[in-house]
Design a protein around this motif. Structure first.
Motif, PDB file in Angstrom:
ATOM      1  N   MET A  77       0.767  -1.316  -0.048  1.00 33.77           N
ATOM      2  CA  MET A  77      -0.081  -0.049  -0.119  1.00 33.77           C
ATOM      3  C   MET A  77       0.815   1.338   0.080  1.00 33.77           C
ATOM      4  N   GLN A 116      -2.659   6.464   0.685  1.00 38.61           N
ATOM      5  CA  GLN A 116      -3.810   5.418   0.812  1.00 38.61           C
ATOM      6  C   GLN A 116      -3.795   5.176   2.320  1.00 38.61           C
ATOM      7  N   LEU A 117      -2.708   4.854   2.689  1.00 46.16           N
ATOM      8  CA  LEU A 117      -2.464   4.229   4.283  1.00 46.16           C
ATOM      9  C   LEU A 117      -2.895   5.257   4.986  1.00 46.16           C
ATOM     10  N   ARG A 118      -2.572   6.443   4.725  1.00 48.13           N
ATOM     11  CA  ARG A 118      -3.034   7.606   5.729  1.00 48.13           C
ATOM     12  C   ARG A 118      -4.386   8.010   5.933  1.00 48.13           C
ATOM     13  N   SER A 119      -4.924   7.723   4.517  1.00 48.86           N
ATOM     14  CA  SER A 119      -6.400   8.015   4.732  1.00 48.86           C
ATOM     15  C   SER A 119      -7.162   6.902   5.508  1.00 48.86           C
ATOM     16  N   GLU A 120      -6.562   5.509   5.245  1.00 50.32           N
ATOM     17  CA  GLU A 120      -7.021   4.318   5.613  1.00 50.32           C
ATOM     18  C   GLU A 120      -7.001   4.403   7.310  1.00 50.32           C
ATOM     19  N   VAL A 121      -5.731   4.726   7.806  1.00 50.72           N
ATOM     20  CA  VAL A 121      -5.518   4.634   9.273  1.00 50.72           C
ATOM     21  C   VAL A 121      -6.275   6.065   9.909  1.00 50.72           C
ATOM     22  N   ARG A 122      -6.499   7.072   9.182  1.00 54.25           N
ATOM     23  CA  ARG A 122      -7.446   8.188   9.804  1.00 54.25           C
ATOM     24  C   ARG A 122      -8.722   7.833  10.035  1.00 54.25           C
ATOM     25  N   LYS A 123      -9.344   7.042   8.924  1.00 54.72           N
ATOM     26  CA  LYS A 123     -10.605   6.527   8.931  1.00 54.72           C
ATOM     27  C   LYS A 123     -10.816   5.663  10.243  1.00 54.72           C
ATOM     28  N   GLN A 124      -9.854   4.548  10.195  1.00 56.38           N
ATOM     29  CA  GLN A 124      -9.950   3.738  11.557  1.00 56.38           C
ATOM     30  C   GLN A 124     -10.022   4.122  12.677  1.00 56.38           C
ATOM     31  N   LYS A 175      -1.073  -1.857  12.231  1.00 60.45           N
ATOM     32  CA  LYS A 175      -2.454  -2.289  12.316  1.00 60.45           C
ATOM     33  C   LYS A 175      -2.603  -2.657  13.831  1.00 60.45           C
TER      34      LYS A 175
END
Ligand code: GLN
Length: 276
Positions: free
Chosen positions: A1, A5-13, A52
């Protein structure tokens, strides 16, 4: 990744505005926030796994500072663990007040209840002529403070002393302290993140929250040079009482200062007459 993309994924989580997400990614990948944009790269599987794990712990409520074992205070990095309070931005008001009093003078400073060492180490780092002693009651806490002094490249003394039972050796020009100041009964009604993760000993100021101020004021003439400065952090609602305690004991120049949110946060006073 890729990083973006990782930044937006982690923010969301995390349901976070980006600050903690970036901090986590930066910690794991060793990339600065500028690198995320200027030199983006793929994260490795191992990094992804680590991220994670961190997100999982964070979502269970543990403060990120304890998960990563570090925080920032006065623009410096400090290691923290379960023995030490997480340094608060409010405490920067205390450090800034003391630094403004020191200027370039060559003074001896004692930081009582140093915890991570954030107060004394910041003073030593920013006032090069100062001789700082960090005091706390346990070897475990002092070993965190020692590591932080090394990490920040300052030469400080460490003293193990239970201030409630003993009187520290020597005399100082400045005694600074952010002691535990929460009323015992209130501790467990605090935001439960604080009371479940932070050490109770670092919070508990006795039945009225004022136990450490009372004690430090009582022994002030043993540890402060005549005219020396005492500087306390206080709870937002303790200003009047601590000011009164100092005046009753004959301190001069008793002043109350506010933090960035305009809450009463710092009290300073002199064991008269003024030394500097
Ligand atoms: N002096 C440390 C700090 O301000 C620890 C304070 C405490 O444990 N009450 O973070």
């Amino acid at each position: 990744m890729v990083i973006g993309q990782l930044r937006s994924e982690v923010r969301k989580q995390l349901g976070d505005n980006g600050h903690e997400a970036d901090w986590i990614i930066s910690h794991v990948t060793d990339m600065s926030q500028a690198d995320f944009v200027l030199h983006p790269r793929e994260v490795t599987d191992a990094e992804l796994e680590e991220i994670k794990e961190i997100v999982k712990k964070r979502n269970s409520g543990m403060p990120l500072q304890y998960i990563l074992g570090e925080t920032e205070f006065m623009g410096l990095k400090f290691l923290v663990n379960e023995l030490t309070l997480i340094p608060r931005a409010d405490t920067e008001t205390l450090v800034e007040t003391v630094i403004s009093k020191i200027g370039k003078k060559k003074l001896k400073v004692l930081d009582i209840g140093t915890g991570s060492g954030c107060i004394g180490i910041s003073i030593a780092k920013l006032c090069k002529n100062t001789e700082v002693t960090l005091l706390d009651y346990s070897d475990g806490i002092l070993s965190v403070a020692k590591k932080n002094a090394e990490l920040n490249g300052v030469d400080v003394k460490l003293e193990k002393c239970d201030i409630l039972e003993e009187i520290p050796e020597g005399k100082y020009d400045i005694v600074v302290s952010n002691p535990p100041y929460i009323e015992t009964e209130t501790i467990f009604s605090l935001d439960n993140i604080v009371s479940s993760y932070e050490p109770v000993e670092a919070l508990d100021g006795g039945f009225d929250g004022l136990m450490f101020y009372r004690r430090i004021i009582e022994i002030a003439s043993d540890i402060l040079e005549e005219g020396g400065l005492i500087a306390f952090e206080i709870g937002y609602n303790q200003g009047e009482e601590v000011v009164e305690m100092l005046k009753e004991e004959g301190f001069s120049g008793v002043k109350l200062k506010q933090d960035a949110c305009d809450n009463d946060r710092v009290v300073i006073a002199r064991l008269k007459p003024n030394l500097f």
